[in-house]
Design a protein around this motif. Structure first.
Motif, PDB file in Angstrom:
ATOM      1  N   VAL A 226     122.096  25.451  24.053  1.00 52.50           N
ATOM      2  CA  VAL A 226     121.691  24.148  23.527  1.00 52.50           C
ATOM      3  C   VAL A 226     120.174  24.034  23.680  1.00 52.50           C
ATOM      4  N   ASN A 227     119.494  23.610  22.630  1.00 52.79           N
ATOM      5  CA  ASN A 227     118.040  23.422  22.705  1.00 52.79           C
ATOM      6  C   ASN A 227     117.722  22.233  23.604  1.00 52.79           C
ATOM      7  N   ILE A 228     116.836  22.451  24.586  1.00 49.45           N
ATOM      8  CA  ILE A 228     116.575  21.438  25.608  1.00 49.45           C
ATOM      9  C   ILE A 228     115.089  21.131  25.662  1.00 49.45           C
ATOM     10  N   LEU A 229     114.775  19.834  25.728  1.00 44.28           N
ATOM     11  CA  LEU A 229     113.411  19.366  25.944  1.00 44.28           C
ATOM     12  C   LEU A 229     113.378  18.645  27.288  1.00 44.28           C
ATOM     13  N   ILE A 230     112.490  19.085  28.179  1.00 46.60           N
ATOM     14  CA  ILE A 230     112.388  18.489  29.517  1.00 46.60           C
ATOM     15  C   ILE A 230     111.130  17.641  29.563  1.00 46.60           C
ATOM     16  N   SER A 231     111.324  16.347  29.791  1.00 45.49           N
ATOM     17  CA  SER A 231     110.229  15.382  29.743  1.00 45.49           C
ATOM     18  C   SER A 231     109.949  14.836  31.142  1.00 45.49           C
ATOM     19  N   GLY A 232     108.695  14.489  31.378  1.00 48.47           N
ATOM     20  CA  GLY A 232     108.339  13.909  32.671  1.00 48.47           C
ATOM     21  C   GLY A 232     106.838  13.826  32.833  1.00 48.47           C
ATOM     22  N   GLY A 233     106.418  13.161  33.905  1.00 50.80           N
ATOM     23  CA  GLY A 233     105.000  13.037  34.195  1.00 50.80           C
ATOM     24  C   GLY A 233     104.483  14.228  34.978  1.00 50.80           C
ATOM     25  N   THR A 234     103.202  14.194  35.317  1.00 53.57           N
ATOM     26  CA  THR A 234     102.585  15.263  36.095  1.00 53.57           C
ATOM     27  C   THR A 234     103.227  15.345  37.480  1.00 53.57           C
ATOM     28  N   GLY A 235     103.614  16.541  37.878  1.00 56.97           N
ATOM     29  CA  GLY A 235     104.184  16.727  39.205  1.00 56.97           C
ATOM     30  C   GLY A 235     105.595  16.205  39.365  1.00 56.97           C
ATOM     31  N   SER A 236     106.287  15.949  38.267  1.00 61.97           N
ATOM     32  CA  SER A 236     107.637  15.380  38.351  1.00 61.97           C
ATOM     33  C   SER A 236     108.715  16.440  38.525  1.00 61.97           C
ATOM     34  N   GLY A 237     108.365  17.709  38.320  1.00 64.38           N
ATOM     35  CA  GLY A 237     109.344  18.783  38.489  1.00 64.38           C
ATOM     36  C   GLY A 237     109.865  19.366  37.187  1.00 64.38           C
ATOM     37  N   LYS A 238     109.088  19.252  36.110  1.00 63.68           N
ATOM     38  CA  LYS A 238     109.534  19.765  34.806  1.00 63.68           C
ATOM     39  C   LYS A 238     109.699  21.283  34.841  1.00 63.68           C
ATOM     40  N   THR A 239     108.688  21.974  35.370  1.00 63.34           N
ATOM     41  CA  THR A 239     108.750  23.437  35.396  1.00 63.34           C
ATOM     42  C   THR A 239     109.868  23.925  36.305  1.00 63.34           C
ATOM     43  N   THR A 240     110.061  23.240  37.426  1.00 63.41           N
ATOM     44  CA  THR A 240     111.163  23.594  38.334  1.00 63.41           C
ATOM     45  C   THR A 240     112.501  23.463  37.615  1.00 63.41           C
ATOM     46  N   MET A 241     112.685  22.369  36.878  1.00 64.63           N
ATOM     47  CA  MET A 241     113.929  22.159  36.139  1.00 64.63           C
ATOM     48  C   MET A 241     114.107  23.234  35.073  1.00 64.63           C
ATOM     49  N   LEU A 242     113.024  23.605  34.401  1.00 63.47           N
ATOM     50  CA  LEU A 242     113.095  24.641  33.381  1.00 63.47           C
ATOM     51  C   LEU A 242     113.505  25.977  34.004  1.00 63.47           C
TER      52      LEU A 242
END
Length: 453
Positions: A226-242
């Protein structure tokens, strides 16, 4: 100067431990220590053949430096106790072989961010909270030398003609530096640390960043392409979630990652990592994310993963998602899932200004399957605060439905956020796709009466 420091110590010793006297004593001790360290460091540079040292192993170099520093300390007239002696040897080893004062912070696993505000002020983030440290650089020239050592390792440069740079450390930690004339008070460095042992999905559940049911859904989304877009502010953990979701991609798939500064920590065996390149000193040779996305389409990828989408590459990314590269993922800076889609539309208009708004939204609605909103709360904890499914178009509007959410209900006495996770009661359309990939999600996961603190 050394005799002046000794005289100052004698005077302070008679002050019966007054706070002002102790502060002066610490300052005097620090000044004396810094002077000795500077003298020995300069003497080492004059005495040591750096080219011959490079032929030795790092462990052997450290040992040789230790012996040399101890020999020089025996010749020193300034009084140095055993603790200062060991610290000075360690500091000079770090200066010669590593990143100087930063080495102590980089060796601390509890530090997630290092924020250097000129040579005299260094903050760190631990458990979501900022703390001022005792780490200092000798002066701006010392800090600039460390910055240059970092960026030169990855083939980048920083000077007055190019006073901003993104780089990375050998462990994947992301580095941003900005120097005068853009930084008024002196060089500024921001380092985002990444753990040597990447977080796993069960770790995020244990940290209460999501519920076990939400974790099962994310695992299924990763497996079911499934194509996923991970949204969030700076330092919110986007890369960790990815990183976490990408762990469920099949090892048989070919993955191409595209980043400004490589920081993703994917564990699959078949990965091609691409990184943008800034312009050279003549302003030539820049390679953008958009160029890399276009090139990636010719590399037979099963999935394309963008570290962060922030410009015209959004159009090429959506076209890739719509043309057989299912299961692709990207992160984006936005405060809500709806804002994330709006930002995507704005980025597409940067690349194709003549494309009608409705056509842009149709591209987005057909490409993006799920938007995850991650957030760093006021107490420093990071949570998956919303999981929304993109369901299509109604007129000119992209329709979405929220499947899970985190509701904040208050604050504790110590500033801890009080709230709970819950399902909205809506059964997502992607469940059928998950079943075709062998992922079964029990109906109880979507029960809106169940709450998880």
């Amino acid at each position: 100067m050394d005799s002046e420091i000794l005289t100052l110590r004698d005077r302070l010793a008679k002050a019966n431990g007054a706070p002002a006297a102790l502060a002066c004593q610490r300052a005097a001790n620090a000044a004396g220590y810094a002077q000795v360290k500077h003298r020995i460091h300069q003497a080492l540079l004059d005495r040591v053949d750096l080219e011959s040292l490079q032929k030795l192993s790092p462990e052997r170099i450290r040992e040789e430096l230790r012996l040399l520093v101890e020999e020089m300390l025996d010749e020193e007239t300034a009084p140095i106790n055993d603790i200062e002696r060991r610290s000075l040897i360690r500091d000079i080893q770090n200066e010669m072989l590593g990143l100087g004062p930063l080495e102590l912070l980089l060796d601390d696993p509890s530090v997630s961010d290092i924020l250097i505000n000129t040579h005299s002020q260094v903050y760190v983030e631990r458990r979501g909270k900022l703390e001022l440290t005792d780490v200092r650089f000798s002066d701006d020239a010392h800090l600039l030398k460390i910055i240059d050592k970092i960026v030169s390792r990855v083939g980048r440069r920083i000077d007055e003609s190019c006073p901003m740079v993104d780089a990375r450390l050998p462990d994947g930690s992301r580095v941003n530096a900005i120097i005068p004339p853009l930084a008024i008070d002196g060089p500024i460095v921001s380092i985002r640390r990444f753990s040597a042992d990447p977080l796993r999905l069960q770790d995020l559940v244990a940290y209460k960043s999501m519920t076990p049911g939400m974790a099962d859904i994310l695992q299924g989304l990763g497996k079911a392409e499934v194509n996923i877009l991970i949204s969030g502010g700076t330092g919110s953990g986007k890369t960790t979630m990815l990183n976490v979701i990408s762990g469920f991609i099949s090892s048989e798939e070919r993955i191409v990652t595209i980043e400004d500064a490589a920081e993703l920590q994917l564990q699959q065996p078949h990965i091609v990592r691409l990184e943008t390149r800034p312009p050279n000193i003549e302003g030539q040779g820049e390679v953008t994310q958009r160029a890399l996305v276009r090139n990636a389409l010719r590399m037979r990828p099963d999935r394309i993963i963008l570290g962060e989408v922030r410009g015209g590459e959004a159009l090429d990314m959506l076209q890739a998602m719509n043309t057989g590269h299912e299961g692709s993922m990207a992160t984006i800076h936005a405060n809500t899932p709806r804002d994330a889609l709006t930002r995507l539309e704005n980025m597409i208009s940067m690349a194709a200004s003549s494309l009608p708004s409705k056509a842009m939204r149709q591209q987005i609605s057909s490409a993006v399957g799920v938007v995850l909103q991650v957030s760093r709360l006021t107490d420093g904890k990071r949570k998956l605060v919303s999981l929304q499914e993109v369901t299509g178009m109604e007129g000119d509007v992209i329709t979405m439905q929220e499947i899970f959410q985190f509701k904040q209900t208050g604050l504790g006495e110590n500033g801890t956020v009080i709230g709970h996770f819950c399902a909205t009661g809506i059964r997502p359309r992607f469940l059928e796709r998950l079943r075709t990939y062998g992922v079964s999600i029990p109906d109880s996961v979507f029960d809106p009466t169940r709450q998880f603190a």
